[in-house]
Design a protein around this motif. Structure first.
Motif, short mmCIF file in Angstrom:
data_model
loop_
_atom_site.label_atom_id
_atom_site.label_comp_id
_atom_site.label_asym_id
_atom_site.label_seq_id
_atom_site.Cartn_x
_atom_site.Cartn_y
_atom_site.Cartn_z
N VAL A 34 8.65 -10.65 -5.96
CA VAL A 34 8.46 -9.40 -5.24
C VAL A 34 9.73 -8.56 -5.33
CG1 VAL A 34 7.91 -8.35 -3.01
CG2 VAL A 34 6.85 -10.52 -3.67
N THR A 35 9.56 -7.28 -5.62
CA THR A 35 10.70 -6.37 -5.71
C THR A 35 10.48 -5.20 -4.75
OG1 THR A 35 9.69 -5.11 -7.53
CG2 THR A 35 11.10 -6.96 -8.12
N LEU B 263 0.82 -1.21 0.00
CA LEU B 263 0.00 0.00 0.00
C LEU B 263 0.86 1.27 0.00
CD1 LEU B 263 -2.81 -0.91 2.59
CD2 LEU B 263 -2.96 -0.91 0.11
N ARG B 264 2.02 1.18 0.63
CA ARG B 264 2.94 2.33 0.69
C ARG B 264 3.77 2.46 -0.59
NH1 ARG B 264 5.10 3.10 6.73
NH2 ARG B 264 3.41 2.12 7.90
N GLY B 265 3.63 1.48 -1.49
CA GLY B 265 4.40 1.52 -2.72
C GLY B 265 5.82 1.02 -2.58
N ARG B 266 6.12 0.34 -1.47
CA ARG B 266 7.48 -0.13 -1.22
C ARG B 266 7.71 -1.53 -1.76
NH1 ARG B 266 10.63 2.46 2.29
NH2 ARG B 266 12.19 1.30 1.09
N THR C 229 -4.89 -4.97 -7.17
CA THR C 229 -4.54 -3.63 -7.65
C THR C 229 -3.06 -3.35 -7.39
OG1 THR C 229 -6.76 -2.85 -7.15
CG2 THR C 229 -5.07 -1.16 -7.45
N TYR C 230 -2.56 -3.91 -6.31
CA TYR C 230 -1.18 -3.67 -5.92
C TYR C 230 -0.25 -4.78 -6.42
CZ TYR C 230 -4.02 -0.78 -2.93
OH TYR C 230 -4.97 0.10 -2.49
N ALA C 231 -0.77 -6.01 -6.44
CA ALA C 231 0.01 -7.14 -6.95
C ALA C 231 -0.88 -8.36 -7.06
CB ALA C 231 1.18 -7.45 -6.01
N PRO C 232 -0.99 -8.94 -8.25
CA PRO C 232 -1.83 -10.13 -8.42
C PRO C 232 -1.43 -11.27 -7.49
CG PRO C 232 -1.22 -9.22 -10.55
CD PRO C 232 -0.42 -8.48 -9.53
N GLU D 279 5.62 -6.15 -7.83
CA GLU D 279 5.74 -7.51 -8.37
C GLU D 279 6.15 -7.44 -9.83
OE1 GLU D 279 2.53 -11.01 -9.46
OE2 GLU D 279 2.25 -9.91 -7.58
N ASP D 280 7.19 -8.21 -10.19
CA ASP D 280 7.59 -8.19 -11.60
C ASP D 280 6.74 -9.18 -12.39
OD1 ASP D 280 8.59 -10.78 -11.26
OD2 ASP D 280 10.68 -10.14 -11.08
N ARG D 281 6.98 -9.27 -13.67
CA ARG D 281 6.14 -10.09 -14.54
C ARG D 281 6.21 -11.57 -14.20
NH1 ARG D 281 6.84 -7.50 -20.64
NH2 ARG D 281 5.94 -5.43 -20.15
#
Length: 213
Positions: free
Chosen positions: A53-54, A41-44, A187-190, A47-49
């Motif tokens: 997790v990055t 939620l904080r944008g920290r 919305t943030y990461a599937p 997720e890459d393709r």
């Protein structure tokens, strides 16, 4: 601490009779997942393709719990691995943080064979939090208008089977609303949404000794 999802999740899972979480092994996973959601939620966390997790940004959050999770995420794991990783340590850190804030009183056991007992100093605090999540559950407004934190807490409480928050009947009656709250995580990461949807399976595996470190 007021907007710290991991601490809020712990308070939702707290049980007066147990003098601690309603189920410690389940709460480890719920609190750990809440910390991951908080960082997303904080944008920290992103997720890459490939679903890995990055970490975004190098600066610390100032919260030792979240900074520990960020450090774990830097190794390039998937969401499910991060949910399981160091979950016991994360739960203890959350309890220590709540104790330092005066929310909990911790009684350390005399021997290592007993768990420490934890008492919420003001029962109105978890009661108010449960009421807040109840509003999210029983409200008739669009789920998209709920605060992201409230939607996440509701999704986690349902996934973790915290019956004091989401009863079995609630789970049946409001299945669509719970599902929509869980879906917002995509919305943030599937992969984060999928990790929450499969938490019950992860909990069974963890209790059977297959849940990772």
């Amino acid at each position: 601490m007021n907007d710290d999802l991991a601490c809020l999740m712990y308070l939702l899972a707290y049980d007066d009779a147990a003098k601690g979480p309603y189920n410690r092994s389940r709460t480890e996973l719920l609190v750990r997942t809440a910390a991951l959601i908080d960082l997303a939620l904080r944008g920290r966390l992103e997720e890459d393709r490939g679903g890995t997790v990055t970490v975004s940004g190098a600066q610390p959050t100032g919260d030792p719990v979240l900074d520990g999770v960020l450090s774990d995420a830097a190794a390039g794991h998937g969401w499910k691995r991060l949910v399981r990783r160091h979950r016991k340590q994360t739960l203890t850190q959350v309890e220590d943080r709540l104790a330092a804030a005066g929310v909990l009183t911790v009684k350390t056991p005399r021997t290592r064979f007993f768990t420490r007992r934890l008492t919420v100093n003001d029962r109105a605090v978890p009661a108010a939090l449960r009421a807040r999540v109840s509003v999210a559950l029983h409200g008739d407004g669009p789920v998209t208008e709920l605060p992201a934190a409230d939607a996440a807490l509701l999704a986690l409480a349902a996934a973790g089977g915290i019956r004091s928050v989401v009863s079995r009947q609630d789970h049946k009656t409001f299945r669509g609303r719970i599902d929509a709250c869980t879906g917002r995580l995509a919305t943030y990461a599937p992969g984060l949404e999928k990790a929450v949807r499969t938490l019950s399976t992860t909990m069974i595996a963890a209790q059977g000794g297959m849940g990772g470190s």
